[in-house]
Design a protein around this motif. Structure first.
Motif, short mmCIF file in Angstrom:
data_model
loop_
_atom_site.label_atom_id
_atom_site.label_comp_id
_atom_site.label_asym_id
_atom_site.label_seq_id
_atom_site.Cartn_x
_atom_site.Cartn_y
_atom_site.Cartn_z
N ILE A 1 0.86 -1.18 0.00
CA ILE A 1 0.00 0.00 0.00
C ILE A 1 0.89 1.23 0.00
CG2 ILE A 1 -1.82 1.25 1.23
CD1 ILE A 1 -2.60 -1.41 2.55
N THR A 2 0.68 2.12 -0.97
CA THR A 2 1.48 3.34 -1.08
C THR A 2 0.56 4.54 -1.27
OG1 THR A 2 1.71 3.22 -3.50
CG2 THR A 2 3.35 2.05 -2.18
N ALA A 3 1.05 5.72 -0.90
CA ALA A 3 0.28 6.94 -1.13
C ALA A 3 0.24 7.24 -2.62
CB ALA A 3 0.90 8.11 -0.37
N ALA A 4 -0.92 7.63 -3.12
CA ALA A 4 -1.08 7.89 -4.54
C ALA A 4 -0.20 9.04 -5.02
CB ALA A 4 -2.55 8.18 -4.87
N ASP A 5 0.09 9.98 -4.14
CA ASP A 5 0.93 11.12 -4.53
C ASP A 5 2.41 10.87 -4.23
OD1 ASP A 5 1.05 11.31 -1.77
OD2 ASP A 5 0.15 13.32 -1.65
N GLY A 6 2.75 9.66 -3.80
CA GLY A 6 4.14 9.31 -3.55
C GLY A 6 4.70 9.82 -2.24
N SER A 7 3.86 10.41 -1.40
CA SER A 7 4.36 10.99 -0.15
C SER A 7 4.58 9.91 0.91
CB SER A 7 3.36 12.02 0.38
OG SER A 7 2.12 11.41 0.66
N ASP A 8 5.34 10.28 1.93
CA ASP A 8 5.56 9.39 3.06
C ASP A 8 4.36 9.45 4.01
OD1 ASP A 8 8.01 8.84 1.99
OD2 ASP A 8 9.16 9.95 3.49
N PHE A 9 4.24 8.42 4.83
CA PHE A 9 3.17 8.37 5.82
C PHE A 9 3.65 7.50 6.98
CE2 PHE A 9 2.49 5.19 2.56
CZ PHE A 9 2.24 4.02 3.25
N THR A 10 2.87 7.45 8.02
CA THR A 10 3.17 6.57 9.15
C THR A 10 2.02 5.59 9.34
OG1 THR A 10 2.27 8.12 10.78
CG2 THR A 10 4.63 8.25 10.33
N PHE A 11 2.34 4.48 9.98
CA PHE A 11 1.36 3.41 10.18
C PHE A 11 0.73 3.54 11.54
CE2 PHE A 11 0.75 -1.05 11.77
CZ PHE A 11 -0.36 -1.34 11.00
N GLY A 12 -0.61 3.64 11.56
CA GLY A 12 -1.32 3.82 12.81
C GLY A 12 -2.04 2.59 13.32
N GLY A 13 -1.96 1.46 12.57
CA GLY A 13 -2.56 0.22 13.04
C GLY A 13 -3.52 -0.39 12.03
N LEU A 14 -3.81 -1.68 12.23
CA LEU A 14 -4.81 -2.39 11.44
C LEU A 14 -5.33 -3.59 12.22
CD1 LEU A 14 -3.39 -5.24 10.34
CD2 LEU A 14 -2.44 -3.75 8.61
N TRP A 15 -6.44 -4.14 11.75
CA TRP A 15 -7.03 -5.35 12.33
C TRP A 15 -6.97 -6.46 11.29
CZ3 TRP A 15 -9.00 -5.62 17.35
CH2 TRP A 15 -9.07 -4.40 18.04
N ALA A 16 -6.66 -7.68 11.73
CA ALA A 16 -6.53 -8.79 10.78
C ALA A 16 -6.90 -10.12 11.42
CB ALA A 16 -5.10 -8.86 10.23
N LYS A 17 -7.32 -11.07 10.58
CA LYS A 17 -7.62 -12.43 11.02
C LYS A 17 -7.37 -13.38 9.85
CE LYS A 17 -11.69 -14.25 10.89
NZ LYS A 17 -13.07 -14.72 11.12
N GLN A 18 -7.43 -14.67 10.14
CA GLN A 18 -7.29 -15.68 9.10
C GLN A 18 -8.49 -15.69 8.18
OE1 GLN A 18 -6.34 -19.77 10.11
NE2 GLN A 18 -5.38 -19.11 12.01
N TRP A 19 -8.22 -15.89 6.91
CA TRP A 19 -9.28 -16.09 5.93
C TRP A 19 -9.95 -17.44 6.14
CZ3 TRP A 19 -12.47 -14.14 2.55
CH2 TRP A 19 -12.98 -14.93 1.51
N ASN A 20 -11.23 -17.51 5.78
CA ASN A 20 -11.98 -18.77 5.78
C ASN A 20 -12.08 -19.36 7.19
OD1 ASN A 20 -13.53 -20.75 4.55
ND2 ASN A 20 -11.76 -22.05 4.09
N THR A 21 -12.32 -18.48 8.17
CA THR A 21 -12.55 -18.93 9.54
C THR A 21 -13.85 -18.31 10.03
OG1 THR A 21 -11.20 -17.08 10.38
CG2 THR A 21 -10.11 -19.23 10.13
#
Length: 209
Positions: A87-107
């Motif tokens: 995942i990248t910024a469309a304008d090519g700028s830098d950013f910082t990561f603030g978090g995400l939620w994830a789980k296994q597929w097909n569960t």
């Protein structure tokens, strides 16, 4: 009294000028993708909320669909990776990561279970590794929190064992402009309410005098 009120208005104007600098976090929910986010369907993710998605990830209905009823952290839609996702910024700028939620597929929804190694969650800048987090998933959504350092790509590096690529469901990704930090970002509305509250308090005090 008039001079004091004028000072309060000046302070509020200064606060209004500062407010846009706080609202620089982007929450990516996958629930309002232009031309996508269609019930009981999936599709490619276009440029969305100012970010590009590489590696062929899909948006998918994982709540309203009888075929993929595996849940979402919020709303009805999630991202599923189809290999290595960047995942990248469309304008090519830098950013910082603030978090995400994830789980296994097909569960099943919030089914928990044993952790399975998925791979790595990494942040890179100009190809250099800025940070890296081991990615372990089970049947319940898990939060992967903020990381320090400006990046130009957020990468989900999936394991591939004997031709099988491990698939994750990802939701509610928070990405901040490089000017912000990874702490929670105040919203403009509460700041405005605070300012007007201060103005009212000042007027009340003047009247009592």
């Amino acid at each position: 009294m008039k001079a004091s009120i004028k000072k309060l208005y000046i302070a509020l104007a200064a606060l209004a000028l500062l407010m846009p600098n706080y609202a620089n976090a982007t929450l990516i929910t996958f629930d309002d993708i232009p031309g996508g986010s269609i019930q009981n369907a999936f599709g490619n993710i276009p440029t969305y909320k100012g970010f590009n998605f590489f590696g062929g990830p899909n948006w998918i209905d994982t709540v309203g669909s009888p075929n993929w009823n595996f849940g979402a952290h919020s709303g009805d839609f999630t991202l599923i990776n189809n290999g290595q996702t960047a995942i990248t910024a469309a304008d090519g700028s830098d950013f910082t990561f603030g978090g995400l939620w994830a789980k296994q597929w097909n569960t099943p929804i919030e089914s928990g279970g044993a952790d399975v190694p998925f791979g790595l969650l990494t942040g890179t800048n100009n190809g250099a590794l800025i940070w890296s987090v081991d990615f372990f998933l089970n049947g319940s959504f898990r939060f992967y929190g903020p990381q320090t350092g400006a990046i130009d790509a957020l990468n989900l590096v999936a394991m591939n064992i004997s031709g099988r690529t491990f698939t994750a469901m990802v939701d509610d990704i928070t990405l901040n402009s490089v000017a912000s930090n990874t702490s929670p970002v105040p919203e403009p509305a509460p700041l405005a309410l605070l300012g007007f509250g201060l103005l009212g308090l000042g007027l009340a005090r003047k009247r009592r005098r």
